[in-house]
Design a protein around this motif. Structure first.
Motif, PDB file in Angstrom:
ATOM      1  N   ILE A 198       0.891  -1.224   0.116  1.00  0.00           N
ATOM      2  CA  ILE A 198       0.113   0.516  -0.430  1.00  0.00           C
ATOM      3  C   ILE A 198       0.994   1.137   0.188  1.00  0.00           C
ATOM      4  CG2 ILE A 198      -1.552   1.172   1.503  1.00  0.00           C
ATOM      5  CD1 ILE A 198      -2.994  -1.278  -0.215  1.00  0.00           C
ATOM      6  N   LEU A 199       1.974   1.369   0.571  1.00  0.00           N
ATOM      7  CA  LEU A 199       2.312   2.347   1.247  1.00  0.00           C
ATOM      8  C   LEU A 199       3.418   2.812  -0.488  1.00  0.00           C
ATOM      9  CD1 LEU A 199       3.776   2.130   4.110  1.00  0.00           C
ATOM     10  CD2 LEU A 199       2.355   3.621   3.629  1.00  0.00           C
ATOM     11  N   TYR A 200       4.396   1.736  -0.557  1.00  0.00           N
ATOM     12  CA  TYR A 200       5.237   2.514  -1.154  1.00  0.00           C
ATOM     13  C   TYR A 200       3.947   2.028  -3.395  1.00  0.00           C
ATOM     14  CZ  TYR A 200       9.252   0.863   1.034  1.00  0.00           C
ATOM     15  OH  TYR A 200       9.657   1.935   1.564  1.00  0.00           O
ATOM     16  N   ALA A 201       3.311   1.476  -3.851  1.00  0.00           N
ATOM     17  CA  ALA A 201       2.452   1.274  -4.297  1.00  0.00           C
ATOM     18  C   ALA A 201       1.268   2.224  -5.031  1.00  0.00           C
ATOM     19  CB  ALA A 201       2.083   0.001  -4.659  1.00  0.00           C
ATOM     20  N   LEU A 202       0.575   2.591  -3.525  1.00  0.00           N
ATOM     21  CA  LEU A 202      -0.161   3.545  -3.971  1.00  0.00           C
ATOM     22  C   LEU A 202      -0.172   4.832  -3.094  1.00  0.00           C
ATOM     23  CD1 LEU A 202      -3.590   0.604  -2.956  1.00  0.00           C
ATOM     24  CD2 LEU A 202      -2.130   0.910  -5.436  1.00  0.00           C
ATOM     25  N   GLY A 203       0.410   4.929  -2.193  1.00  0.00           N
ATOM     26  CA  GLY A 203       0.472   6.049  -1.545  1.00  0.00           C
ATOM     27  C   GLY A 203       1.849   7.140  -1.758  1.00  0.00           C
ATOM     28  N   PHE A 204       3.023   6.540  -1.243  1.00  0.00           N
ATOM     29  CA  PHE A 204       4.522   7.332  -1.408  1.00  0.00           C
ATOM     30  C   PHE A 204       4.597   7.658  -2.759  1.00  0.00           C
ATOM     31  CE2 PHE A 204       7.192   4.551   1.569  1.00  0.00           C
ATOM     32  CZ  PHE A 204       6.148   5.463   2.459  1.00  0.00           C
ATOM     33  N   PRO A 205       3.703   7.290  -4.602  1.00  0.00           N
ATOM     34  CA  PRO A 205       3.911   8.065  -5.494  1.00  0.00           C
ATOM     35  C   PRO A 205       3.466   9.742  -5.882  1.00  0.00           C
ATOM     36  CG  PRO A 205       3.760   6.017  -6.175  1.00  0.00           C
ATOM     37  CD  PRO A 205       3.343   5.988  -4.440  1.00  0.00           C
ATOM     38  N   ASP A 206       2.538  10.058  -4.707  1.00  0.00           N
ATOM     39  CA  ASP A 206       2.271  11.140  -5.163  1.00  0.00           C
ATOM     40  C   ASP A 206       3.199  11.837  -3.740  1.00  0.00           C
ATOM     41  OD1 ASP A 206      -0.286  10.382  -5.705  1.00  0.00           O
ATOM     42  OD2 ASP A 206      -1.077  10.202  -3.645  1.00  0.00           O
ATOM     43  N   PHE A 207       3.948  11.246  -3.648  1.00  0.00           N
ATOM     44  CA  PHE A 207       4.649  12.076  -2.594  1.00  0.00           C
ATOM     45  C   PHE A 207       6.799  12.164  -3.365  1.00  0.00           C
ATOM     46  CE2 PHE A 207       1.829  11.082   0.514  1.00  0.00           C
ATOM     47  CZ  PHE A 207       1.305  12.668   1.074  1.00  0.00           C
ATOM     48  N   VAL A 208       6.387  10.736  -4.153  1.00  0.00           N
ATOM     49  CA  VAL A 208       8.246  10.825  -3.962  1.00  0.00           C
ATOM     50  C   VAL A 208       8.430  11.081  -5.091  1.00  0.00           C
ATOM     51  CG1 VAL A 208      10.237   8.853  -4.994  1.00  0.00           C
ATOM     52  CG2 VAL A 208       8.696   8.477  -2.801  1.00  0.00           C
ATOM     53  N   VAL A 209       7.404  11.486  -6.985  1.00  0.00           N
ATOM     54  CA  VAL A 209       7.376  11.511  -7.562  1.00  0.00           C
ATOM     55  C   VAL A 209       6.962  12.823  -7.534  1.00  0.00           C
ATOM     56  CG1 VAL A 209       6.427  11.447  -9.649  1.00  0.00           C
ATOM     57  CG2 VAL A 209       6.993   8.791  -8.460  1.00  0.00           C
ATOM     58  N   VAL A 244       9.100  13.163   2.961  1.00  0.00           N
ATOM     59  CA  VAL A 244       7.882  14.066   3.845  1.00  0.00           C
ATOM     60  C   VAL A 244       7.889  14.677   4.764  1.00  0.00           C
ATOM     61  CG1 VAL A 244       5.213  13.478   4.406  1.00  0.00           C
ATOM     62  CG2 VAL A 244       6.089  12.165   2.462  1.00  0.00           C
ATOM     63  N   LEU A 245       7.871  14.640   5.867  1.00  0.00           N
ATOM     64  CA  LEU A 245       8.577  15.245   6.529  1.00  0.00           C
ATOM     65  C   LEU A 245       9.663  16.189   6.606  1.00  0.00           C
ATOM     66  CD1 LEU A 245       8.676  12.234   9.832  1.00  0.00           C
ATOM     67  CD2 LEU A 245       6.473  13.328   8.726  1.00  0.00           C
ATOM     68  N   GLN A 284       6.006  21.897   1.263  1.00  0.00           N
ATOM     69  CA  GLN A 284       5.209  21.668   0.752  1.00  0.00           C
ATOM     70  C   GLN A 284       4.044  20.548   1.406  1.00  0.00           C
ATOM     71  OE1 GLN A 284       5.387  21.698  -3.363  1.00  0.00           O
ATOM     72  NE2 GLN A 284       3.385  21.059  -3.646  1.00  0.00           N
ATOM     73  N   PHE A 285       5.178  20.326   1.897  1.00  0.00           N
ATOM     74  CA  PHE A 285       4.408  18.113   2.122  1.00  0.00           C
ATOM     75  C   PHE A 285       3.348  18.196   3.350  1.00  0.00           C
ATOM     76  CE2 PHE A 285       6.809  16.096  -1.945  1.00  0.00           C
ATOM     77  CZ  PHE A 285       5.477  16.209  -2.589  1.00  0.00           C
ATOM     78  N   MET A 286       4.412  18.930   4.278  1.00  0.00           N
ATOM     79  CA  MET A 286       4.140  18.989   5.729  1.00  0.00           C
ATOM     80  C   MET A 286       2.581  19.721   5.738  1.00  0.00           C
ATOM     81  SD  MET A 286       4.891  16.978   7.462  1.00  0.00           S
ATOM     82  CE  MET A 286       4.993  17.288   9.390  1.00  0.00           C
ATOM     83  N   GLU A 287       2.287  20.594   4.014  1.00  0.00           N
ATOM     84  CA  GLU A 287       1.215  21.761   4.896  1.00  0.00           C
ATOM     85  C   GLU A 287       0.155  20.258   4.723  1.00  0.00           C
ATOM     86  OE1 GLU A 287       2.224  24.215   2.228  1.00  0.00           O
ATOM     87  OE2 GLU A 287       3.471  25.529   3.871  1.00  0.00           O
ATOM     88  N   LEU A 288       0.391  19.446   3.404  1.00  0.00           N
ATOM     89  CA  LEU A 288      -0.666  19.076   3.483  1.00  0.00           C
ATOM     90  C   LEU A 288      -1.191  17.935   4.057  1.00  0.00           C
ATOM     91  CD1 LEU A 288       0.699  17.659  -0.864  1.00  0.00           C
ATOM     92  CD2 LEU A 288      -1.266  19.995  -0.046  1.00  0.00           C
TER      93      LEU A 288
END
Length: 486
Positions: free
Chosen positions: A107-118, A207-208, A212-216
């Motif tokens: 879930i983290l690597y395939a679904l969640g992290f792409p929004d932050f890493v990419v 993220v941390l 910008q991401f911490m504002e999200l």
């Protein structure tokens, strides 16, 4: 009024769509998340021997198979009024925790992290697992996949198959663990702990440390104020296989605890005419519509709910990571749904540590793996903390153990109300004056990904008839007429 449709929704298990309605000024009037598929397991499990149910219900989903397997065999125990032997319970816990690691990792690597890493507004062509691996590097990608494979191998050793296990039986487990297998699991558990530590480091770096991401993460655009339900032990530490199911209100005040069939005193389900998915709510608060806030009857489950109802973890590395969360996040219940991802990463490490602890216990190879069955008492409830949140399996049988009725309430069903609120809030925040593009729509989709939707597991209601829509197009490819029966 203009309608924007996101169909299909992306990076989730199952099929759904989002409809966003704009007013004359081009701003959001309302938004709905709709499930458009039906599995209907609650119907065709009827007439089946309860012993066959765990193996059958695990096929409800290729991702969540282990949690349905575990919850249903607990319910089967209750139907025969038996408890598993101490060894069998350890094996079941080991199986469930290995499942936590491989599922949370996916879930983290395939679904969640792409929004932050990419990046949330990157091209969808690269905003995915492949794009993520291109950024973090092939070596890191291979390491993650190899360590996740270790969790699947443990499930295969215990359950007899890597996907749909076959070893669980009412009263225990049908397959002993040999000393050689225990040693293999212990060796594999090192991969799992390393994966947990690596994943937390990725979250911190990506993220941390990003303003910008911490504002999200901490902003109001991804915030849903609701009640929370999760499972704890007597010290209020989080538990997955068994424990007391605790409810807190939006202010963090405890408003109830239940076990087994007592869930009926706290949870009610509402059937919606526009979805195959039921809408649970807290019974004592009464139905308060799809709205969050201090007086809401909606509640959510899963990693964020577990963070909000518990006092931490029972393993040292996960507890250390939990204390860092407490220092970073505001006091009291956290309603910022992006924190789901962080809590999920901490749970991955906790489950990995539990796998190691259980594998270190030499008594797990003992021969007492099944309690003899008695007469069927006709009813059983099995509740666990599934990876996505509280999972309830409730069966009624005849005196021979043949299923006559059943009710499944899965995590995505519990979360349906909050998911709708989250999507509507994100759409209202990002879509202004009719301006919308693919990047903005992905920011709307990011509102449901923290909940880790599994619609295959969650669709059991059959509100009347299968919805059918027919679109008729003219010679220019434009819709000439639409007919529908819903």
């Amino acid at each position: 009024m203009k309608r924007i449709e996101i169909n299909p929704m992306t990076r989730l298990e199952g099929h759904g769509k989002i409809s966003i309605f704009l007013n004359d000024e081009g701003n959001v009037d309302n938004a709905f998340f709709q499930t458009v598929e039906l599995r209907g397991y609650e119907r065709f499990l009827r007439g089946m021997p309860i012993e066959e149910v765990p193996r059958t219900v695990s096929t409800i989903c290729g991702v969540c198979r282990g949690v349905h397997y575990t919850a249903s065999v607990k319910a089967a125990d209750a139907v025969y009024n038996v408890a598993p032997t101490p060894t069998a319970r350890k094996i079941r816990e080991l199986f469930l925790n290995a499942h936590y690691v491989e599922d949370h990792c996916a879930i983290l690597y395939a679904l969640g992290f792409p929004d932050f890493v990419v990046g949330p507004t990157a091209s969808p062509a690269v905003r995915n697992l492949i794009g993520l691996i291109e950024i973090v590097g092939e070596q890191t990608g291979r390491a993650v996949l190899k360590k996740r494979r270790s969790a699947v191998r443990i499930m295969e050793i215990l359950g007899g198959r890597p996907l749909h296990a076959v070893a669980a039986v009412p009263g225990g487990w049908s397959k002993r663990i040999s000393e050689e297998e225990r040693q293999e699991i212990l060796e594999l558990s090192r991969d799992l702990v390393e994966l947990g530590q690596m994943t937390l480091q990725v979250f911190e770096d990506v993220v941390l440390k990003n303003k910008q991401f911490m504002e999200l993460v901490l902003g109001d655009m991804y915030k849903v104020v609701c009640n929370y339900v999760g499972t704890v032990d007597e010290q209020d530490k989080l538990q997955y296989y068994d424990g007391i199911h605790k409810i807190v209100d939006p202010a963090g005040k405890e408003i109830g605890r239940f076990q087994g069939k007592e869930y009926l005193d706290y949870i009610a389900e509402r059937v919606l005419p526009w979805s195959y998915q039921k809408m649970p709510y807290l019974k004592k608060a009464g139905w308060q519509d799809i709205a969050d806030g201090d007086n809401t009857s909606l509640y959510c489950v899963g990693p964020l709910a577990r963070y909000n109802i518990g006092s931490g973890f029972d393993t040292p590395l996960a507890q250390e990571a939990y204390e860092k969360m407490k220092e970073t996040l505001p006091p009291g219940p956290v309603h910022n749904i992006m924190v789901y991802h962080w809590a999920r990463a901490v749970e991955l490490l906790n489950a990995a540590e539990k796998v190691r602890q259980l594998a270190e216990d030499e008594s797990i190879t003992a021969p007492d793996i099944r309690t003899p069955l008695g007469e069927a008492v006709g009813e059983g409830v099995g509740i666990i903390e599934a990876v996505r949140g509280l999972l309830i399996h409730h069966y009624k049988t005849d005196s021979r153990g043949i299923v006559e009725d059943c009710n499944l309430i899965v995590a995505t069903t519990h979360n349906k109300g909050p998911i709708n609120v989250a999507i509507r809030r994100a759409a209202d925040h990002f879509i202004k004056d009719g301006k919308v593009d693919e990047g903005i729509l992905n920011m709307v989709e990011m509102a449901y990904r923290p909940y880790d939707l599994c619609l295959a597991c969650a669709t059991h209601a059959l509100p009347g008839r299968s919805p059918l829509q027919i679109n008729i197009y003219d010679a220019q490819g434009k819709i000439y007429e639409t007919m529908q029966n819903f």
